[in-house]
Scaffold this motif. Structure first.
Motif, PDB file in Angstrom:
ATOM      1  N   ASN A  25     -57.208 -64.517 105.656  1.00 11.57           N
ATOM      2  CA  ASN A  25     -55.775 -65.098 105.295  1.00 11.57           C
ATOM      3  C   ASN A  25     -54.700 -64.077 104.801  1.00 11.57           C
ATOM      4  O   ASN A  25     -55.322 -63.678 103.777  1.00 11.57           O
ATOM      5  N   ASN A  26     -53.651 -63.721 105.270  1.00 10.65           N
ATOM      6  CA  ASN A  26     -52.834 -62.679 104.916  1.00 10.65           C
ATOM      7  C   ASN A  26     -53.673 -61.317 104.563  1.00 10.65           C
ATOM      8  O   ASN A  26     -53.107 -60.836 103.277  1.00 10.65           O
ATOM      9  N   ASN A  68     -52.711 -61.347 109.596  1.00 16.08           N
ATOM     10  CA  ASN A  68     -53.902 -61.778 109.317  1.00 16.08           C
ATOM     11  C   ASN A  68     -55.171 -60.950 110.130  1.00 16.08           C
ATOM     12  O   ASN A  68     -56.245 -61.857 109.801  1.00 16.08           O
TER      13      ASN A  68
END
Lengths: 109, 121
Positions: A25-26, A68
Motif C-alpha cells: 500500500n503506497n 503501489n
C-alpha cells in the motif's frame, strides 16, 4: 500491519530480462531494499533505497518504485542469478516494524 | 574485512532459553544499528529485532515481543539476542545484520553466516 506481496516464482531464459515485483500500500512513499539469497548462503543486499546499487553489484541489477509497486529488474540474466529475492521496507508507523516480502524464486531456464 | 560472526545456537527444549551472540569486526560497530533476522527451514526471511547504535531504542516483531531481548555491548563490538520461553516455531537460522544507518532501520548491508536454533523435546 504493513504487508509486502511478491510472486512466488519468476522464470526467465538466459540473456533475457527478469522483473520481480513487490506490492504494498503506497509503497512508493517508502524506501525499498532488495536482497539476493542463494541456497545455503546468507542474503546479500543488491539494491537499496529503491534504485541504488552497493559496490560490487553488477549494473545489470536495477530497481524502481512508484505507486503501489516496487520492481527489481535484472538485465541479461545469467545462470548465476538463480536465487531467492526478497524486498524489504521499514514501516515507521506506530508498528515500528521492518517488513520483508515473502520472497521470489528466480529460475533461469 | 567487514565481518559478522554469530554463535550460541543449538538445540533447546520448549520453554527453555538461549542467548545468541554476534561478534562484529572491520567497521565502527558503535555507529550503526543492528538487527536479528531469522529464517525457518524452507521459509522466507522474518525480521526479529532492531537496536539503535547506542542501544537507546529497540524494536521487536510481534511474534517475539515479551520473550526476546536484543542488546549490545559497544565496548566488545558484540550484539546479543536473549531468547526466553522458546517455542517450536522459533526453530530457524538466526542471522545478525548491520544496518546502513545508526538511528532507524534502513538497508541491511552486511549479514553474518547465521546460527541454527532448534526448539524440540
Amino acid at each position: 500491519s504493513y504487508v509486502l506481496t511478491q510472486p512466488p516464482s519468476v522464470s526467465v531464459a538466459p540473456g533475457q530480462t527478469a522483473r520481480i515485483t513487490c506490492g504494498g500500500n503506497n509503497i512508493g512513499s517508502k524506501s525499498v531494499h532488495w536482497y539476493q539469497q542463494k541456497p545455503g548462503q546468507a542474503p546479500v543486499l543488491v539494491v537499496y533505497d529503491d534504485s541504488d546499487r552497493p559496490s560490487g553489484i553488477p549494473e545489470r541489477f536495477s530497481g524502481s518504485n512508484s505507486g503501489n509497486t516496487a520492481t527489481l529488474t535484472i538485465s541479461r540474466v545469467e545462470a548465476g542469478d538463480e536465487a531467492d529475492y526478497y524486498c524489504q521496507v521499514w514501516d515507521s508507523s506506530s508498528d515500528h516494524h521492518v517488513v520483508f516480502g515473502g520472497g521470489t524464486k528466480l529460475t533461469v531456464l | 574485512q567487514v565481518q559478522l560472526v554469530e554463535s550460541g545456537g543449538g538445540v533447546v527444549q520448549p520453554g527453555g532459553s538461549l542467548r545468541l551472540s554476534c561478534a562484529a569486526s572491520g567497521f565502527t560497530f558503535s555507529s550503526y544499528g543492528m538487527h536479528w533476522v531469522r529464517q525457518a527451514p524452507g521459509k522466507g526471511l522474518e525480521w526479529v529485532a532492531f537496536i539503535r547504535y547506542d542501544g537507546s531504542n529497540k524494536y521487536y516483531a510481534d511474534s517475539v515481543k515479551g520473550r526476546f531481548t536484543i542488546s549490545r555491548d559497544n565496548s566488545k563490538n558484540t550484539l546479543y539476542l536473549q531468547m526466553n520461553s522458546l517455542r517450536a516455531e522459533d526453530t530457524a537460522v538466526y542471522y545478525c545484520a548491520k544496518d546502513g544507518s545508526g538511528y532507524d532501520p534502513d538497508a541491511f548491508d552486511i549479514w553474518g553466516q547465521g546460527t541454527m536454533v532448534t526448539v524440540s523435546s
